[in-house]
Design a protein around this motif. Structure first.
Motif, PDB file in Angstrom:
ATOM      1  N   LEU A 159       0.819  -1.215   0.000  1.00 21.86           N
ATOM      2  CA  LEU A 159       0.000   0.000   0.000  1.00 21.86           C
ATOM      3  C   LEU A 159       0.849   1.260   0.000  1.00 21.86           C
ATOM      4  N   ARG A 160       0.452   2.249  -0.813  1.00 16.64           N
ATOM      5  CA  ARG A 160       1.155   3.535  -0.844  1.00 16.64           C
ATOM      6  C   ARG A 160       0.118   4.658  -0.779  1.00 16.64           C
ATOM      7  N   GLU A 161       0.564   5.845  -0.396  1.00 16.74           N
ATOM      8  CA  GLU A 161      -0.288   7.025  -0.469  1.00 16.74           C
ATOM      9  C   GLU A 161      -0.400   7.434  -1.933  1.00 16.74           C
ATOM     10  N   ALA A 162      -1.622   7.763  -2.368  1.00 19.82           N
ATOM     11  CA  ALA A 162      -1.826   8.098  -3.787  1.00 19.82           C
ATOM     12  C   ALA A 162      -0.908   9.244  -4.233  1.00 19.82           C
ATOM     13  N   ASP A 163      -0.843  10.311  -3.431  1.00 21.90           N
ATOM     14  CA  ASP A 163      -0.052  11.489  -3.849  1.00 21.90           C
ATOM     15  C   ASP A 163       1.413  11.133  -4.027  1.00 21.90           C
ATOM     16  N   ALA A 164       1.905  10.316  -3.102  1.00 26.23           N
ATOM     17  CA  ALA A 164       3.338   9.982  -3.150  1.00 26.23           C
ATOM     18  C   ALA A 164       3.653   9.140  -4.383  1.00 26.23           C
ATOM     19  N   CYS A 165       2.817   8.144  -4.665  1.00 26.80           N
ATOM     20  CA  CYS A 165       3.190   7.292  -5.811  1.00 26.80           C
ATOM     21  C   CYS A 165       2.947   7.987  -7.136  1.00 26.80           C
ATOM     22  N   ILE A 166       2.018   8.936  -7.178  1.00 29.47           N
ATOM     23  CA  ILE A 166       1.847   9.716  -8.415  1.00 29.47           C
ATOM     24  C   ILE A 166       3.062  10.626  -8.618  1.00 29.47           C
ATOM     25  N   ALA A 167       3.542  11.233  -7.532  1.00 26.09           N
ATOM     26  CA  ALA A 167       4.729  12.103  -7.654  1.00 26.09           C
ATOM     27  C   ALA A 167       5.942  11.286  -8.112  1.00 26.09           C
ATOM     28  N   GLU A 168       6.064  10.079  -7.599  1.00 27.19           N
ATOM     29  CA  GLU A 168       7.197   9.225  -8.007  1.00 27.19           C
ATOM     30  C   GLU A 168       7.093   8.849  -9.480  1.00 27.19           C
ATOM     31  N   THR A 169       5.881   8.507  -9.918  1.00 22.81           N
ATOM     32  CA  THR A 169       5.711   8.167 -11.343  1.00 22.81           C
ATOM     33  C   THR A 169       5.985   9.387 -12.216  1.00 22.81           C
ATOM     34  N   ALA A 170       5.581  10.571 -11.752  1.00 21.81           N
ATOM     35  CA  ALA A 170       5.851  11.799 -12.524  1.00 21.81           C
ATOM     36  C   ALA A 170       7.360  11.975 -12.712  1.00 21.81           C
ATOM     37  N   ALA A 171       8.116  11.699 -11.651  1.00 22.17           N
ATOM     38  CA  ALA A 171       9.583  11.824 -11.761  1.00 22.17           C
ATOM     39  C   ALA A 171      10.127  10.815 -12.781  1.00 22.17           C
ATOM     40  N   LEU A 172       9.595   9.613 -12.784  1.00 26.73           N
ATOM     41  CA  LEU A 172      10.044   8.599 -13.758  1.00 26.73           C
ATOM     42  C   LEU A 172       9.723   9.035 -15.183  1.00 26.73           C
ATOM     43  N   LEU A 173       8.535   9.620 -15.369  1.00 27.74           N
ATOM     44  CA  LEU A 173       8.145  10.043 -16.726  1.00 27.74           C
ATOM     45  C   LEU A 173       9.046  11.173 -17.216  1.00 27.74           C
ATOM     46  N   ASN A 174       9.487  12.021 -16.311  1.00 26.98           N
ATOM     47  CA  ASN A 174      10.422  13.087 -16.714  1.00 26.98           C
ATOM     48  C   ASN A 174      11.751  12.501 -17.162  1.00 26.98           C
ATOM     49  N   ASP A 175      12.209  11.488 -16.434  1.00 32.06           N
ATOM     50  CA  ASP A 175      13.517  10.889 -16.758  1.00 32.06           C
ATOM     51  C   ASP A 175      13.447   9.904 -17.916  1.00 32.06           C
ATOM     52  N   TRP A 176      12.280   9.294 -18.097  1.00 36.67           N
ATOM     53  CA  TRP A 176      12.136   8.229 -19.118  1.00 36.67           C
ATOM     54  C   TRP A 176      10.911   8.520 -19.988  1.00 36.67           C
ATOM     55  N   PRO A 177      10.980   9.565 -20.830  1.00 33.74           N
ATOM     56  CA  PRO A 177       9.796   9.960 -21.612  1.00 33.74           C
ATOM     57  C   PRO A 177       9.444   8.957 -22.714  1.00 33.74           C
ATOM     58  N   SER A 178       8.189   8.993 -23.144  1.00 34.88           N
ATOM     59  CA  SER A 178       7.731   8.091 -24.206  1.00 34.88           C
ATOM     60  C   SER A 178       8.119   8.602 -25.593  1.00 34.88           C
ATOM     61  N   GLN A 179       8.343   9.904 -25.722  1.00 36.37           N
ATOM     62  CA  GLN A 179       8.628  10.474 -27.035  1.00 36.37           C
ATOM     63  C   GLN A 179      10.102  10.281 -27.374  1.00 36.37           C
ATOM     64  N   PRO A 180      10.394   9.592 -28.492  1.00 36.22           N
ATOM     65  CA  PRO A 180      11.794   9.305 -28.842  1.00 36.22           C
ATOM     66  C   PRO A 180      12.641  10.568 -28.929  1.00 36.22           C
ATOM     67  N   GLU A 181      12.046  11.688 -29.392  1.00 38.54           N
ATOM     68  CA  GLU A 181      12.850  12.904 -29.576  1.00 38.54           C
ATOM     69  C   GLU A 181      13.298  13.496 -28.240  1.00 38.54           C
ATOM     70  N   GLN A 182      12.650  13.067 -27.162  1.00 40.72           N
ATOM     71  CA  GLN A 182      13.063  13.574 -25.841  1.00 40.72           C
ATOM     72  C   GLN A 182      14.078  12.666 -25.159  1.00 40.72           C
ATOM     73  N   ARG A 183      14.398  11.550 -25.822  1.00 45.96           N
ATOM     74  CA  ARG A 183      15.335  10.610 -25.195  1.00 45.96           C
ATOM     75  C   ARG A 183      16.728  10.773 -25.779  1.00 45.96           C
ATOM     76  N   VAL A 184      17.727  10.377 -24.995  1.00 43.27           N
ATOM     77  CA  VAL A 184      19.104  10.359 -25.486  1.00 43.27           C
ATOM     78  C   VAL A 184      19.163   9.318 -26.616  1.00 43.27           C
ATOM     79  N   ALA A 185      19.910   9.636 -27.692  1.00 39.65           N
ATOM     80  CA  ALA A 185      19.987   8.717 -28.831  1.00 39.65           C
ATOM     81  C   ALA A 185      20.401   7.326 -28.368  1.00 39.65           C
ATOM     82  N   GLY A 186      19.731   6.310 -28.872  1.00 40.05           N
ATOM     83  CA  GLY A 186      20.084   4.930 -28.517  1.00 40.05           C
ATOM     84  C   GLY A 186      19.321   4.407 -27.323  1.00 40.05           C
ATOM     85  N   ASN A 187      18.747   5.308 -26.518  1.00 38.64           N
ATOM     86  CA  ASN A 187      17.964   4.852 -25.367  1.00 38.64           C
ATOM     87  C   ASN A 187      16.528   4.582 -25.817  1.00 38.64           C
TER      88      ASN A 187
END
Ligand code: GUN
Ligand code: ZN
Length: 423
Positions: A159-187
């Motif tokens: 079990l996690r607090e909703a706010d905390a796990c959403i904030a953690e996922t937001a941080a992951l999305l910033n570091d690991w975006p879905s758009q290829p142009e936002q990623r380092v080449a090869g990643n």
């Protein structure tokens, strides 16, 4: 690098997409397939040869990284299995070092089976999910991995607090975006928004997850309508009119949404999935192992729903996507037989092989991988069967139905040799 043998090229299976076999060779440079030649074998090559198949790498669109060590826990249905086996196992990922070592081990298993790309769940643990994402990137795979979101109806360790796990996922999305142009080449690795399923997520958490995914145009993974008692629990917790509407209200449906299972859907729900372009991830081995039911693949196709295929390890027990593809054929056949239906709607071998490669790539929105063609990413498997498949009545049928994991001789990921069989 040059691979030679029987190439599995894009083709058709009747009026459905499929693969076709053609003798030839391909050349890889800088992570891409730069030449494809049909005809004889070249005088020299690096991998393959007469009697070998060169297939696009397999793509698994639904599985759980922390569940590779619990495969085969038999005799329980989903909710029991989650409580007694799955949650206690996933709790081990509280130790990020353990999670990292396990992910390395899982990637070894995937590569030795020819899987080069996947969409996977990690656990509720943030640090462990980060390590899993890092591992996938370091090993060159094309992967989508999400931190699992849970804020109700689960043991304390999950079990996690909703706010905390959403904030953690937001941080992951910033570091690991879905758009290829936002990623380092090869990643080729992206984070995903991953609410586990409607039972273990409050309405507030689901809505926050939907908002977050929309903001980042991110992948979403969750489970939908896998078994009947799950439907009853969701109706009690979230109200009506149906399970799919719970996700629609939260803004969780769309073409980047992967919905595991989709066994029990009404006409209205299938229409909703088709309208939103959401992807139903068929998990035939898990559906039988957990005795959940049988997904009616043809009915979903007829409704215009986009489909993919997943191993769903560890509810599913097959790590090889060839065998999962075979299970997709078999489960559809059994459904036909049991219903006493007329025409056989089971997919053919060619369509099943396509589904585990290009079909899954299309469902993920990855036109650049999953197929052997010039300019595609070089994610490939060299398979050397020890049966006389080339002379068989149905050569690819023989490969699929007589399949043996020991036949995988080499796996190439993003143009690099990532696995080579010792034998
Ligand atoms: N529904 C919610 N969690 C899970 C899971 O881990 N596996 C399967 N098969 N179904 C689920
Ligand atoms: Zn699953």
């Amino acid at each position: 690098m040059i691979l030679a043998g029987s190439l599995l090229l894009p083709g058709t299976d009747g009026d459905r997409p499929g693969v076709r076999l053609a003798e030839g060779w391909l050349r890889i440079e800088g992570g891409q397939i730069v030449e494809v030649h049909e005809g004889g074998l070249p005088a020299t090559f690096d991998f393959g040869g007469d009697g070998c198949l060169i297939s696009p790498g397999f793509i698994d669109t639904h599985m759980h990284l922390p569940q590779f060590d619990l495969i085969g826990a038999h005799g329980m249905s989903l909710l029991d299995w989650l409580d007694r086996v799955t949650f206690p196992n996933e709790a081990r990922w509280a130790d990020a070092d353990y999670a990292q070592a396990m992910t390395e081990r899982v990637i070894d298993q995937l590569l030795s089976g020819g899987t080069t790309s996947f969409a996977a769940y990690a656990t509720v643990h943030h640090e462990a999910t980060k390590r899993a994402l890092d591992c996938c990137a370091r090993r060159g795979l094309r992967a989508v991995v999400g931190q699992v979101l849970i804020d109700q109806e689960a043991p304390a360790s999950m079990l996690r607090e909703a706010d905390a796990c959403i904030a953690e996922t937001a941080a992951l999305l910033n570091d690991w975006p879905s758009q290829p142009e936002q990623r380092v080449a090869g990643n080729r690795v992206s984070a995903a928004v991953t609410p586990r399923f409607a039972i273990t997520c409050s309405e507030g958490l689901l809505k926050a997850a939907g908002d977050l995914a929309q903001k980042h145009d991110a992948y979403i993974q969750t489970h939908l309508a896998e078994m009947k008692p799950e439907l009853e629990a969701v109706a009690k917790l979230h109200g009506g009119p149906d399970y799919t509407s719970v996700y629609r209200k939260a803004g969780l449906l769309g073409s980047r949404t992967l919905l595991g299972h989709c066994v029990y859907l009404s006409d209205d729900e299938r229409r909703l999935l088709a309208e939103t372009g959401s992807v139903a991830a068929h998990c035939p081995t898990a559906n039988s192992f957990l005795r959940s039911g049988t997904m009616n693949r043809q009915q979903l196709l007829d409704s215009g729903v986009a489909l993919s295929l997943g191993s769903d390890i560890g509810g599913g027990y097959e790590r090889s996507m060839v065998r999962v593809a075979r299970a997709m054929i078999e489960s559809t056949l059994y459904a036909e037989l049991v219903s006493g239906g007329g025409g056989c709607a089971a997919p053919g071998v060619s369509e099943a092989w396509w589904q585990a490669t290009a079909g899954n790539a299309d469902a993920m929105g990855w036109p650049e991988t999953g197929r052997i063609q010039e300019d595609a990413e070089a994610d490939l498997v060299v398979i050397q069967p020890d049966v006389r498949w080339q002379d068989a009545h149905d050569p690819l049928g023989m490969v699929m139905f007589a399949y043996d994991d020991r036949w995988v001789k080499a796996t190439v990921v993003n143009g690099e040799l990532a696995y080579r069989s010792e034998a």
